[in-house]
Write an enzyme that holds these catalytic residues in place. Structure first.
Site, PDB file in Angstrom:
ATOM      1  N   HIS B  90      -2.543   7.021 -60.044  1.00 43.09           N
ATOM      2  CA  HIS B  90      -3.237   7.890 -58.947  1.00 43.09           C
ATOM      3  C   HIS B  90      -3.087   6.911 -57.913  1.00 43.09           C
ATOM      4  O   HIS B  90      -2.874   7.613 -56.690  1.00 43.09           O
ATOM      5  CB  HIS B  90      -4.737   8.271 -59.538  1.00 43.09           C
ATOM      6  CG  HIS B  90      -5.253   8.901 -58.204  1.00 43.09           C
ATOM      7  ND1 HIS B  90      -4.966  10.174 -58.038  1.00 43.09           N
ATOM      8  CD2 HIS B  90      -6.202   8.582 -57.783  1.00 43.09           C
ATOM      9  CE1 HIS B  90      -5.948  10.505 -56.868  1.00 43.09           C
ATOM     10  NE2 HIS B  90      -6.660   9.415 -56.791  1.00 43.09           N
ATOM     11  N   TRP B 155      -4.529   0.011 -59.501  1.00 44.40           N
ATOM     12  CA  TRP B 155      -3.724  -0.305 -58.528  1.00 44.40           C
ATOM     13  C   TRP B 155      -3.376  -1.488 -58.071  1.00 44.40           C
ATOM     14  O   TRP B 155      -2.476  -1.713 -57.419  1.00 44.40           O
ATOM     15  CB  TRP B 155      -3.647   0.699 -57.719  1.00 44.40           C
ATOM     16  CG  TRP B 155      -4.416   0.654 -56.537  1.00 44.40           C
ATOM     17  CD1 TRP B 155      -5.938   0.758 -56.392  1.00 44.40           C
ATOM     18  CD2 TRP B 155      -4.238   0.172 -55.122  1.00 44.40           C
ATOM     19  NE1 TRP B 155      -6.325   0.171 -55.337  1.00 44.40           N
ATOM     20  CE2 TRP B 155      -5.330  -0.333 -54.380  1.00 44.40           C
ATOM     21  CE3 TRP B 155      -2.984  -0.408 -54.667  1.00 44.40           C
ATOM     22  CZ2 TRP B 155      -5.354  -0.629 -53.241  1.00 44.40           C
ATOM     23  CZ3 TRP B 155      -3.028  -0.906 -53.225  1.00 44.40           C
ATOM     24  CH2 TRP B 155      -4.203  -1.017 -52.621  1.00 44.40           C
ATOM     25  N   SER B 182      11.509  -0.280 -48.124  1.00 41.61           N
ATOM     26  CA  SER B 182      11.568   0.990 -47.498  1.00 41.61           C
ATOM     27  C   SER B 182      10.477   1.037 -46.252  1.00 41.61           C
ATOM     28  O   SER B 182      11.125   1.392 -45.175  1.00 41.61           O
ATOM     29  CB  SER B 182      11.354   2.240 -48.405  1.00 41.61           C
ATOM     30  OG  SER B 182      10.616   3.176 -47.679  1.00 41.61           O
ATOM     31  N   HIS B 266      -5.790  -5.339 -47.192  1.00 42.25           N
ATOM     32  CA  HIS B 266      -6.587  -5.049 -46.332  1.00 42.25           C
ATOM     33  C   HIS B 266      -5.955  -4.514 -45.116  1.00 42.25           C
ATOM     34  O   HIS B 266      -6.158  -3.417 -44.858  1.00 42.25           O
ATOM     35  CB  HIS B 266      -7.965  -6.111 -46.050  1.00 42.25           C
ATOM     36  CG  HIS B 266      -8.782  -5.287 -45.275  1.00 42.25           C
ATOM     37  ND1 HIS B 266      -9.704  -4.586 -46.156  1.00 42.25           N
ATOM     38  CD2 HIS B 266      -9.206  -4.851 -44.034  1.00 42.25           C
ATOM     39  CE1 HIS B 266     -10.584  -3.897 -45.143  1.00 42.25           C
ATOM     40  NE2 HIS B 266     -10.085  -4.010 -44.075  1.00 42.25           N
ATOM     41  N   TYR B 270      -5.440  -0.242 -43.057  1.00 45.31           N
ATOM     42  CA  TYR B 270      -5.397   0.247 -41.643  1.00 45.31           C
ATOM     43  C   TYR B 270      -3.843   0.821 -41.444  1.00 45.31           C
ATOM     44  O   TYR B 270      -3.690   1.544 -40.346  1.00 45.31           O
ATOM     45  CB  TYR B 270      -5.577  -1.110 -40.844  1.00 45.31           C
ATOM     46  CG  TYR B 270      -7.274  -1.370 -40.648  1.00 45.31           C
ATOM     47  CD1 TYR B 270      -8.093  -0.637 -40.259  1.00 45.31           C
ATOM     48  CD2 TYR B 270      -7.666  -2.404 -41.680  1.00 45.31           C
ATOM     49  CE1 TYR B 270      -9.312  -0.760 -40.321  1.00 45.31           C
ATOM     50  CE2 TYR B 270      -8.916  -2.439 -41.632  1.00 45.31           C
ATOM     51  CZ  TYR B 270      -9.953  -1.800 -41.093  1.00 45.31           C
ATOM     52  OH  TYR B 270     -11.031  -2.039 -41.398  1.00 45.31           O
TER      53      TYR B 270
END
Lengths: 284, 539
Positions: B90, B155, B182, B266, B270
C-alpha cells in the site's frame, strides 16, 4: 539563460517513436530474468539474455535515430543547450549514486566498525580488533588488503593521462584537425582499455589471495565501489569507441559536436570518481 | 499551428494544417499506437494521470483490506503475513505508483502550457519515463504471486527482514530501480524544459509558482533517487552475493540502511509535498481573485525547504539509538523546516485575505489542504521532538501524521488540480454539485479515518500489527468506517472525471475561472494537440 537562445522560427519536437516501450519491455524481461536467475530458476539466464539483447537492440536504434537527426541538422541551438543541461543533471545523478556507496564506506569505517569494537561489545567478541580493513567480528577469513602503490597507482596514472589525451583530441576537433582528433581519441580508448585490463587482473589476483566480495564489509565496499566504477569506465569506453566510429564516418563539425563533449564530461566524471576511490579506498 | 481542437477523447487528423517544412502539425496516430509511441506532452500527461488513478485504486483496495482486518480486534479477514504485505505494498504503490505519477502528469500537461513551450524538452524520453512505470508496477503487484509472497517488512524496506525474505523482495528491488530511473529521466526533462524552453520574456521570476515548485522537486528527485537505488542495490548484494553491508557479523550495520534510506526518504516527503504546494499556489489566487501574496518569498521558502530536507533524515530514526548531539541536531534542523513552511501557509492565508472568495470544488480542496496539511505539519513538529518521538515511534500517531501530509496534503491538492485544470484538459466543465459532494465526503471520511488514529497512537497502539488490544476497539471501528466512506467516495471522483472525458457537461471557455491567470488560460479548452509551435509573447 535559455529563453533567449531559441530558434525564433520553429521548435524541434520529435516524431512518435516506439523505442521507449521496447526499452520498457526489455527492462521488464531483464528484471524478471535476474530475479529468476538469483533464485536459481534454470530459465533465469535465458530470460536475462533475451532482455539484454532487446535492450541493446533498442538502444542502438534509438541512438542511431538521434545521430541521424543530429547529422541532418534538425537540432538547433536550443536543442543543443537542452542536451547540455540534461547531461549535466545526469552526471549529477551519477554523483549521488556513488555518494550512497561512499557514504556507506564512511559510515562503516567511522561508525559501525569502531562501534563493534567498543568496550560494551568486548563481552561478545573479546578478540575482535576494530581496525580497518575489517571483516567484522564473525568472519575470520585471511586476506591481504589492497595496496595503493602497485596497480592502483598505475591505473591512476592511466586514467589521468586519458583525461589529457581526450582533451588534446577535443582541441583537434575544435581546430578541424581530424588526424589529431583520431589519433588522440584512439589513444584515450587504449588507455581506458588498459585500465580495465589491469583492473581485471587486480580482481583475479585479489580472489586468489582470499579477498572476495564475501570477505566481510571490506570486500563488500571494495568490490562494489571499484566494481561500479569499472562498470562506468566500461560504459565510458564504449561511448568513446562510438565517438571514434562517428569521427571515422566524418561526423561532427568544429561547432557542432556535443555528443563528443558529453562523452568527455562523462569520462572526466569517471576520472574524478577514480581519484576519490584511489585516495579513500586504496590509500587511506 | 493547427486551429482544430482535438481533445483527449477525439484524436483527429487536422487536414491542411501542416506545412511542407515538417510534420509537427500532424494529429496523433490513431488507436493504441498513439498512446504507446506518443511524444506529446499532453498525451503523456494524460497517461500518467490515468495510470496514477489506477494505482490509487489498487493501493486503495489494499488500504480497505487493512481497515477491514482492523475493524474489530482479533484476526478475521487475512492472515498476519498477508496483512503485512498489504501495508508494505500500500505504501509503495501509493507513493511511487499514485502520488508521484499524478504530479508528474500535471507537470507534463501544465508546464509547457505555463511557460509557453511547444512540448517537453525531450519528448521521446518523456514517453519512456512514463512507459517505465507499468513494468515497475507489474513487478510490484507480481511479487504478491511468487513463492513466499511479497515484501512484508514495510515500505521502508529495512533489513534484516528484507534480507531474509523470499523472491518477492527481489521483484520489489527491481521495481524500485525502474521507478527510480523513470523519476530521474522525468526530472531531467522537467528541469531542462523549465531552464531551456521558456518563451521569450518568461523570466524565471515570472513563472507560475507550480513551475517553480516542480523545478525544485525535480532537483530533489535527481539528488535523492540515485541514493535509493544505491540502498536497494546493497540490499540485493547482501541478499544474493554475500556482501555484509547490513550484517554486523561481517562488520556492517542494519542501521546503515536506515541512514541511506532516509537520506532519500525525507527529501521524498518534499518531492511529494512541493508540487502539491505548487498546485495550491495556483488555485488559491484564482479563487481569491488576487495575485499570490509574497511570490518571491514563496520561491525562497520552497528552495529552503528543499535544502533543509537533506539535513533532517535521522529524525526518522531517533529510537534506533544515536548520540545526543545527533538527536539535538536533527531535532532543531527539523523544527527549522517549520519556518519556510510557515511562510508558505502565511502567504496562502494572506492571499485569501480581503480577496473576493468563491468556493468551487478546486478551492474547497485547496482549503481542505490548507487546514489538514497544516495539522499534519503540527503533528510533524510534535514528532520532531526527540523524547516525544521515542514514545510515539511506530504508533498510529505516526500513521495519522503522515496520512495528514500525504492524503490531506498531496492527494487533496491533486484533486484540487484535477478540478482546476480538467476544463482545460477536456474542454468540459466537471459537475460542480458532484464535485462538492466528492469534497465533503472525502473531508469527512478522511478525518473519521485518521483523526482518531492520533488518539490510538497516543494510547500506544502499534502500527503494522493486524490485531490489537480491546481498549483500541472503538476508535478502530470509527477509523475503518471512515476509511470505507473515504474509499467509496473516490468512485464518485472517477465518475466525475469520466463524464468530462466522455464530453458531457457544459463546454468550458478558454478561461473558465474569473481569477485564473497565466498562458495556459489564453489557449482554447481543450488546447490544440500541439501548442506554442512558435513562441508566444510574454509581457
Amino acid at each position: 539563460m535559455g529563453a533567449l537562445q531559441h530558434n525564433p522560427e520553429r521548435y524541434f519536437v520529435p516524431q512518435p517513436a516506439n523505442y521507449p516501450v521496447r526499452g520498457s519491455l526489455a527492462l521488464l524481461l531483464l528484471a524478471t530474468g535476474a530475479v529468476l536467475w538469483m533464485n536459481h530458476y534454470a530459465s533465469g539466464p535465458w530470460v536475462v539474455l533475451v532482455g539484454f539483447a532487446a535492450l541493446l537492440w533498442m538502444l542502438i536504434g534509438w541512438f542511431g535515430t538521434v545521430i541521424r537527426e543530429s547529422e541532418s541538422g534538425v537540432y538547433n541551438k536550443q536543442v543543443d543547450t537542452g542536451f547540455r543541461w540534461s547531461m549535466s543533471w545526469f552526471i549529477f545523478s551519477e554523483v549521488m549514486f556513488f555518494a550512497a556507496f561512499f557514504g556507506a564506506l564512511f559510515y562503516i569505517r567511522v561508525l559501525s566498525v569502531p562501534d563493534l569494537g567498543n568496550p560494551l561489545h568486548k563481552m561478545l567478541w573479546p578478540d575482535f580488533a576494530a581496525g580497518w580493513p575489517s571483516t567484522g567480528p564473525y568472519m575470520k577469513t585471511l586476506f591481504s588488503p589492497m595496496e595503493a602503490w602497485g596497480i592502483p597507482a598505475i591505473n591512476t596514472l592511466l586514467l589521468l593521462s586519458s583525461g589529457v589525451t581526450l582533451t588534446i583530441a577535443h582541441w583537434g576537433l575544435v581546430a578541424g584537425n581530424r588526424g589529431k582528433l583520431k589519433l588522440w581519441l584512439f589513444l584515450t580508448i587504449v588507455l581506458g582499455a588498459t585500465f580495465l585490463g589491469l583492473q581485471a587482473y587486480e580482481y583475479s589476483h585479489a580472489y586468489h589471495t582470499g579477498l572476495k566480495l564475501t570477505t566481510g564489509v571490506y570486500g563488500s565496499t571494495f568490490f562494489l565501489l571499484t566494481g561500479f566504477h569499472g562498470f562506468h569506465v566500461t560504459i565510458g569506453a564504449i561511448m568513446l569507441t562510438v565517438m571514434l566510429g562517428r569521427v571515422m564516418k566524418g561526423h561532427f563539425t568544429e561547432h557542432h559536436h556535443f555528443a563528443f563533449e558529453a562523452t568527455a564530461w562523462y569520462w572526466h566524471f569517471v576520472d574524478v570518481v577514480w581519484i576519490l576511490l584511489f585516495i579513500i579506498v586504496y590509500w587511506l | 499551428m493547427t486551429s482544430a481542437t482535438h481533445g483527449l477523447g477525439h484524436p483527429q487528423h487536422a487536414p491542411g494544417a501542416h506545412d511542407s517544412h515538417d510534420d509537427h502539425a500532424h494529429g496523433p496516430p490513431s488507436g493504441f499506437m498513439r498512446w504507446v509511441s506518443t511524444t506529446n506532452h499532453k498525451d503523456i500527461g494524460t497517461m500518467y494521470m490515468l495510470f496514477a488513478l489506477m494505482n490509487f485504486f489498487i493501493g486503495g483496495v489494499m488500504a480497505m483490506i487493512i481497515r477491514a482486518e482492523l475493524f474489530q480486534p482479533g484476526l478475521q479477514v487475512v492472515n498476519p503475513d498477508f496483512f503485512n504485505q498489504m501495508t508494505s505494498l500500500h505504501g509503495l504503490i501509493m507513493i511511487f505508483g499514485a502520488i508521484m505519477p499524478v504530479f508528474v502528469g500535471f507537470a507534463n500537461w501544465q508546464i509547457p502550457l505555463m511557460i509557453g513551450a511547444p512540448d517537453m524538452a525531450f519528448a521521446r524520453m518523456n514517453n519512456w519515463s512514463f512507459w517505465l512505470l507499468p513494468p515497475a508496477t507489474i513487478l510490484l503487484i507480481g511479487s504478491l504471486f511468487v513463492p513466499g509472497g511479497s515484501l512484508s517488512a514495510g515500505w521502508t524496506l529495512y533489513p534484516p527482514l528484507t534480507v531474509q525474505q523470499g523472491m518477492g523482495m527481489d521483484l520489489v528491488i527491481f521495481a524500485v530501480h525502474i521507478m527510480g530511473a523513470s523519476s530521474i529521466m522525468g526530472s531531467i526533462n522537467i528541469i531542462t524544459t523549465i531552464l531551456n524552453m521558456r518563451a521569450p520574456g518568461m523570466t524565471l521570476f515570472k513563472m507560475p509558482m507550480f513551475c517553480w515548485t516542480w523545478l525544485i522537486t525535480a532537483f530533489l528527485l535527481i539528488a535523492a533517487m540515485p541514493v535509493l537505488a544505491g540502498a536497494v542495490t546493497m540490499l540485493l548484494t547482501d541478499r544474493h552475493f554475500g556482501t555484509s553491508f547490513f550484517n554486523a557479523a561481517g562488520g556492517g550495520d542494519p542501521v546503515l540502511f536506515q541512514h541511506i534510506f532516509w537520506f532519500f526518504g525525507h527529501p521524498e516527503v518534499y518531492i511529494i509535498a512541493l508540487p502539491a504546494f505548487g498546485v495550491v499556489s495556483q488555485v488559491i489566487p484564482a479563487f481569491s481573485r488576487k495575485p499570490l501574496f509574497g511570490y518571491t518569498s514563496m520561491v525562497y521558502a520552497t528552495a529552503s525547504i528543499a535544502i533543509l530536507s537533506f539535513m533532517v533524515w535521522a529524525h526518522h530514526m531517533y529510537a534506533v539509538g544515536m548520540p545526543a548531539a545527533g538527536q539535538l541536531f536533527f531535532m532543531y534542523a527539523t523544527a527549522l523546516i517549520a519556518v519556510p513552511t510557515g511562510v508558505k501557509v502565511f502567504n496562502w492565508v494572506a492571499t485569501m485575505w480581503k480577496g473576493s472568495l468563491t468556493f468551487e470544488t478546486p478551492m474547497l480542496f485547496a482549503c481542505g489542504f490548507l487546514f489538514l496539511f497544516t495539522l499534519g505539519g503540527f503533528t510533524g513538529l510534535v514528532l520532531a521532538i526527540v523524547p516525544v518521538d521515542i514514545q510515539l515511534q511506530d504508533t498510529y500517531y505516526v500513521v495519522a501524521h503522515f496520512h495528514y501530509v500525504m492524503v490531506a496534503g498531496a492527494l487533496f491538492s491533486a484533486f484540487a488540480a484535477v478540478y482546476f485544470w480538467i476544463p482545460k484538459w477536456t474542454g468540459r466543465m466537471y459537475d460542480e454539485t458532484l464535485g462538492k459532494w466528492h469534497f465533503w465526503l472525502s473531508m469527512i471520511g478522511f478525518n473519521l479515518t485518521f483523526f482518531v488514529q492520533h488518539f490510538l497512537g497516543l494510547a500506544g497502539m502499534p502500527r503494522r500489527i493486524p490485531d490489537y488490544n480491546l481498549q483500541f476497539a472503538n476508535f478502530n471501528m470509527v477509523s475503518s468506517l471512515g476509511a470505507f466512506l473515504f474509499g467509496g467516495s473516490q468512485l464518485l471522483f472517477v465518475y466525475i472525471v469520466y463524464k468530462c472525458y466522455r464530453g458531457s457537461g457544459e463546454k468550458a471557455a478558454a478561461n473558465p475561472w474569473d481569477g485564473a491567470e497565466g498562458l495556459e488560460w489564453t489557449l482554447p479548452s481543450p488546447p490544440p494537440y500541439h501548442t506554442f509551435e512558435t513562441p508566444p509573447a510574454v509581457k
